[in-house]
Design an enzyme around this catalytic site. Structure first.
Site, mmCIF file in Angstrom:
data_model
loop_
_atom_site.group_PDB
_atom_site.id
_atom_site.type_symbol
_atom_site.label_atom_id
_atom_site.label_comp_id
_atom_site.label_asym_id
_atom_site.label_seq_id
_atom_site.Cartn_x
_atom_site.Cartn_y
_atom_site.Cartn_z
ATOM 1 N N GLY A 41 5.135 -1.120 11.795
ATOM 2 C CA GLY A 41 5.187 -0.538 10.625
ATOM 3 C C GLY A 41 4.208 0.555 10.405
ATOM 4 N N GLY A 43 3.865 2.376 7.288
ATOM 5 C CA GLY A 43 3.533 2.974 6.079
ATOM 6 C C GLY A 43 2.009 2.965 5.733
ATOM 7 N N LEU A 44 1.422 3.010 4.737
ATOM 8 C CA LEU A 44 -0.103 3.055 4.287
ATOM 9 C C LEU A 44 -0.537 2.180 5.125
ATOM 10 C CD1 LEU A 44 0.017 3.917 0.643
ATOM 11 C CD2 LEU A 44 -0.418 5.238 2.507
ATOM 12 N N ARG A 331 5.921 -3.309 -17.207
ATOM 13 C CA ARG A 331 7.301 -3.406 -16.757
ATOM 14 C C ARG A 331 8.132 -4.651 -16.968
ATOM 15 N NH1 ARG A 331 5.111 -1.064 -10.924
ATOM 16 N NH2 ARG A 331 4.621 1.237 -11.758
ATOM 17 N N ARG A 435 2.700 -6.907 -10.176
ATOM 18 C CA ARG A 435 1.931 -5.935 -9.609
ATOM 19 C C ARG A 435 1.707 -4.680 -10.703
ATOM 20 N NH1 ARG A 435 2.281 -0.857 -7.772
ATOM 21 N NH2 ARG A 435 4.590 -1.075 -7.534
#
Lengths: 637, 252, 223
Positions: A41, A43-44, A331, A435
């Site tokens: 991976g 990603g970040l 959210r 989150r």
């Protein structure tokens, strides 16, 4: 039963990480090049880890399924990244960020991990700026901050609406620098098919070369998974099309525990579903709720155009129900309320959509101000829907956006398979049951730049690692299994497309294990998932061969794993008979219909072990203790 | 309620990099105008699959215009007819009932076709490897606010840094040149103080790699800037030309 | 410098720039034709008598042309090779300017033109029978006058100058970009200046064949 050792060091919370760093064993710089580390991976988390490990001198092999390591889905994050810099002088601190994150996660994260995350958050910003990440600045040349996701301090750093992109390109460039030096080797267009475990330790991976179809083995001294979340189990999500659970699921099947898979996050402001052919959902930045008002018609079946619905016949339901937070409730609450009004039949035109109306803001602030604030988002909305949000209210609906659950890891980010480390969204660690906005980027980079490089060194320095080559019988065995599975998929030659199964599964888990979950619904899903799975293996159609670029085959493998994983996710949701964060159980709510947590029975991490029988995973619990942030119920009334 | 259109697609089909390819025509009778271009291809692919034919291979991932993975030449234009829009964000309402749409892969020696519309863009990675970074290691950074950057410079750097690496610029350029891509990266760092120490070497090395990867060069036609889905300006090319000249002079 | 593609382009640009300066110088000399045979012939003689400087200038110009052509050829060939397979549907994103598209072709026309032009005047005998107008020896002026009595030659020169015009309208603004000057406000102005200057130089040169063709021979000798 394995006892879960979180390995959290003793001592005061703000000393744990410092002490731990001192206590960990180091690998001599001259010896590091003798160790090979696989990072899956880019990603970040994956890119920052590969870059940092390469800088330290390890021999790093980096894998991704995309054509370039710059494309991982971190790139799509819009809003920003949190850091406890207190540049805004509004009373922020490491402790406050820690406190907000534990509380925002609805008390289902490990305190020590979260504190460490807050500590290193400040280093992340320094590092990214030094790499040349063009964060937004004030006229004086200093970094600009904004408040995000209902936080009471301005601690979010951003680069236009493309923060994820810029941070990822920063990490990618750091990794490219190491590729040039030869410390990191890139393997793009490779999909990880399995983890290879030798003598109880993760010693390599088997991948499929997506262009040639070749099955390849790579041996190493440690394996790091940075393969993101499993939001695509819902078929429609804001994730990229390629995001999948395969890497973590295969690791799970090899012995890594899967923690809290039912913790999924739903984002309230996405563009609604518009047709059966729809392939993905697009997120509109949460910041829109700062100036937009959410409403639906008071009467169900009211199909008048919004401009013909008078003020008195509109229900601004968030403003009425949540007097103090109004349209800015967290959210999960905004999402659940949208679902409630739509379930009552009051969605726009009876569909699954609510209005997000900017008419008042445009009247108050002028169109130019709104354009300056949200111009690019409005443009994107118009491109997708063909409607002009300056004159017609936007239509929005919640969508799956992020998954807090993931492979269980200890304080060192190591899974229950020694040598297998898991970072970023792929692990379960820091966000608990919910989150906070602008925290995903922070966690990915914290893991990759500042935590894993230390803890992995400790593993390498202390683990007895005999040399293992990719010709070891375990690799051969694993390759054979991978080849067999591919042949099996190709041999079915059935009558249904892979996507049709994915859609069916997605719809089922969205209905029964989405924004609102009930025992009856979850049980229905548990009955249905194995049926879909059987049907898949009996009648899926995969054309072509395994020895070529075959995107249908790629999808089929991923969907096959989603079909197994979904059952675990639903099982976990059924097991956790409480409402917390993104997990809302209808059986556990207050009289006003708000989420009701049950700390007596569920103040733990649910970590599931694979038993060999998909329907009978074994639950292990890691008890959570809260010494710093006292347990309390969230309230946004 | 939803409007549909009927289309004829002419799509480039090529089994692999070594195989020869040809255009194949498909009739797509009911395309929802609200579908995206890639969703239209999804629907066609599902039909092909169930007929036992190989679906059309195309690269895509985020489908929200930021990952840079998608892209093909639609009716002669990279990403299709809508400006500042990636192919995944292009919607079928941009087309008329009865249209014939020709879809072909990016054509450039440096971006060989792997299958159908999928091309190999690893040349871009190699260009970045030759200097598209600041040589700072993890842990070496000073406090973020120790580096002051005028807002105008930061904004300009951001404009250049927006590049998504989709290679539409190469596809649009009559010479299959990567000048816009390379110059966006060079400019991003040239505009920031962090990029100064390596500025001269960076531009020389990245351009040398661009040549080695056998991209063409610029004839100042500016098709690239017009085709760029992120609207990256050709002023970056001028900046890179300037940097090249001054670096060459100073370093020789 | 010449090792990279940008370097090659910058060599093309700098040689091109010198050639433009030469053209302006050449044109201002040519304009003496409007002052009459004496002024023009005196100017021609002055140039002839420069001796070593003349040869240095000539060699310099030849070198400039050669470098300009050779480097252009290298760049163009590289660019052609960069796209071995062309598109089925050709539809550029923004309108392609003909001046830009035709650069290599206008350049080739100019080269062809140049060879004839040198044979016509520079290398021709300035006092031969071709320079006699109405029985009078008019030197280079006469040579020019006589040659432009032929409409085919006039047409050929006009075509040559059209090529020069096209070439320059792209060249001048292109030089600016290649050397790295780009400005939101000034670049559009430069493009306009480039257009005007290109046309002006071409029209300036092309005016002479017409002037000569339509002038009565009595005016030549009577003056």
């Amino acid at each position: 039963m394995t006892t879960l050792q979180s390995g959290v060091p003793s001592g005061p919370i703000d000393q744990k990480w410092t002490k731990h760093r001192f206590d960990m064993k180091l690998v001599n710089p001259a010896n590091r090049r003798k160790y090979t580390v696989i990072v899956v991976g880019t990603g970040l988390a994956g890119a920052s880890a590969a870059a940092s490990l390469g800088e330290m001198g390890y021999n790093v092999l980096s894998f991704c399924f995309q054509d370039s390591s710059r494309r991982a889905h971190s790139i799509a994050a819009q809003g920003g990244i949190n850091a406890a810099k207190n540049y805004a002088n509004d009373g922020d601190s490491v402790y406050r960020l820690f406190y907000d994150t534990v509380k925002g996660g609805d008390f289902r994260a490990r305190e020590a991990n979260v504190h460490r995350l807050s500590e290193v958050s400040v280093n992340i910003i320094d590092q990214c700026v030094a790499q040349g990440v063009p964060f937004a600045r004030e006229y004086g040349g200093l970094l600009d901050n904004r408040s995000f996701g209902g936080a009471q301090v301005a601690r979010t750093f951003y680069a236009k609406g493309q923060t994820g992109q810029q941070l990822l390109l920063g990490a990618y460039s750091a990794m490219m620098k190491e590729v040039a030096k030869g410390t990191v080797r890139l393997f793009t267009r490779r999909e990880m098919m399995d983890v290879v475990v030798v003598d109880g330790r993760a010693r390599g991976i088997v991948v499929r070369h997506l262009v040639t179809g070749e099955i390849e083995s790579f041996a190493a001294d440690a394996v790091v998974l940075a393969t993101g979340g499993y939001g695509n189990v819902f078929y429609l999500s804001t994730n990229a099309k390629g995001c999948n659970v395969t890497a973590t699921w295969r690791a799970h099947r090899k012995g890594a525990f899967f923690a809290n898979p039912c913790f999924t996050q739903i984002h309230p402001t996405c563009i609604p579903v518009h047709g059966e052919y729809q392939s993905k959902l697009t997120l509109m930045s949460e910041s829109l709720r700062n100036d937009g008002r959410v409403w639906v018609p008071k009467q169900s079946g009211d199909t008048r155009s919004p401009s013909n619905i008078p003020e008195s016949e509109r229900d601004y339901y968030l403003e009425t129900r949540y007097k103090s937070f109004g349209n800015l409730v967290p959210r999960d609450i905004a999402s659940r309320n949208a679902k409630m009004v739509c379930d009552e039949g009051r969605g726009v035109n009876g569909e699954l959509a609510v209005y997000l109306d900017f008419a008042d803001s445009i009247k108050r602030l002028g169109q130019s101000t709104i354009e300056a604030r949200y111009g690019n988002l409005f443009e994107m909305y118009e491109r997708i829907t063909g409607e002009d949000p300056y004159s017609v209210p936007m239509k929005i609906y919640p969508a799956i956006h992020y998954t807090m659950g993931g492979l269980w890891v200890d304080y060192n980010l190591q899974s229950t398979i020694p040598g297998l480390h898991v970072i970023g969204e792929a692990n379960f660690s820091d966000h608990g049951a919910n989150r906070l906005g602008a925290s995903a980027l922070m966690q990915g980079l914290a893991d990759g730049y500042f935590i894993l490089p230390y803890t992995l060194g400790h593993y390498l320095a202390t683990a007895p690692l005999d040399p293992v080559s990719s010709r070891h019988p375990e690799f051969e065995k694993c390759e054979t299994l991978v080849r067999d599975r591919i042949s099996q998929l190709l041999a079915i030659k059935g009558s249904r497309s892979v996507d049709s199964f994915h859609r069916e599964l997605g719809l089922l888990v969205w209905d029964e294990c989405g924004m609102s979950r009930s025992e009856a619904g979850l049980r229905r899903a548990l009955d249905k998932i194995p049926e879909i799975r059987d049907e898949f293996w009996a009648s899926v159609m995969v054309s072509g061969s395994g020895a070529e670029l075959n995107q249908t085959l790629e999808k089929a493998g991923r969907v096959a794993d989603f079909l197994e994983f979904a059952e675990l996710m639903v099982t976990d949701a059924l097991e956790r008979n409480e409402s917390c964060g993104g997990h809302f159980r209808e059986e556990s709510q207050t009289e006003e219909g708000e989420a009701l947590r049950n700390d007596t029975d569920y103040c733990h991490v649910a970590a599931w072990a694979f038993s060999g029988d998909l329907s009978k995973p074994v639950l292990h619990k890691e008890a959570l203790t809260f010494e710093e942030v006292p347990l309390s119920q969230r309230s946004y009334k | 309620m939803t409007k549909t259109i009927s289309l004829t697609l002419k799509v480039w089909r090529q089994k692999s990099g070594n195989a020869s390819g040809k255009f194949v025509t498909y009739q797509v009778p009911t395309v929802d105008v609200n579908a995206s271009f890639l969703e239209m291809l999804d629907v066609l692919n599902e039909q092909l699959l169930l007929k036992g034919e190989d679906p059309i291979a195309f690269d895509h991932d985020c489908r929200e215009g930021i990952c840079g993975m998608c892209g093909a030449v639609v009716n002669g234009q990279p990403h299709g007819p809508q400006r500042k829009t990636t192919m995944c964000q292009l919607h079928m309402r941009q087309f008329q009932d009865g249209d014939t749409i020709t879809i072909e892969p990016y054509r450039a020696r440096a971006l060989p076709v792997l299958r159908d519309l999928v091309v190999d863009r690893s040349a871009f990675d190699r260009v970045v490897q030759s200097g598209g970074y600041v040589s700072v290691k993890t842990g070496q950074a000073p406090d973020a606010n120790a580096i002051l950057i005028p807002k105008q410079d930061a904004d300009l750097a951001m404009d250049a840094a927006q590049c998504i690496g989709c290679a539409a610029c190469v596809a649009a350029c009559p010479n299959a040149s990567a000048m816009l891509f390379v110059s966006a990266k060079v400019s991003h760092f040239a505009l920031l103080p962090q990029g100064q120490p390596e500025r001269q070497n960076r531009v020389l090395e990245m351009l040398a790699t661009m040549d080695r990867e056998r991209f063409g060069n610029c004839s100042n036609e500016y098709q690239c800037g017009a085709a760029c889905p992120k609207g990256i300006s050709v002023s970056n090319i001028a900046r890179m030309n300037r940097d090249y000249l001054s670096s060459k002079m100073r370093l020789s | 410098m010449a090792s990279s593609s940008i370097g090659k382009k910058q060599v093309v640009a700098i040689t091109g720039l010198f050639l433009i300066l030469f053209l302006i110088f050449h044109l201002s000399g040519n304009f003496l034709i409007y002052k009459g045979p004496d002024a023009f012939n005196a100017y021609a003689e002055f140039l002839e008598n420069l001796g070593a400087i003349k040869w240095m200038a000539r060699l310099g110009l030849i070198a400039l042309f050669l470098i300009h052509i050779v480097f252009t050829a290298m760049v163009v060939i590289d660019n052609r090779k960069a796209r071995p397979q062309s598109y089925e549907v050709v539809k550029s994103v923004i309108k392609r300017s003909w001046a830009t598209r035709l650069m290599p072709y206008t350049g080739s026309v100019i080269l062809l033109y140049l060879i004839f032009h040198l044979l016509d005047y520079t290398l021709a005998d300035h006092s031969g029978h071709n320079s006699i107008v109405n029985g009078q020896a008019m030197e280079l002026y006469g040579l020019v006058y006589n040659s432009f009595q032929n409409p085919i030659r006039v047409a050929f020169y006009v075509i040559g100058m059209t090529a020069v015009g096209f070439h320059l309208t792209h060249a001048i603004q292109s030089v600016m970009q290649t050397f790295g000057f780009y400005h939101v406000r000034y670049t559009p102005i430069i493009k306009r200046v480039s257009l005007v200057l290109g046309i002006a130089i071409a029209v300036g040169f092309a005016s002479i064949p017409f002037y000569m063709m339509f002038m009565q021979s009595s005016c030549v000798t009577g003056g």
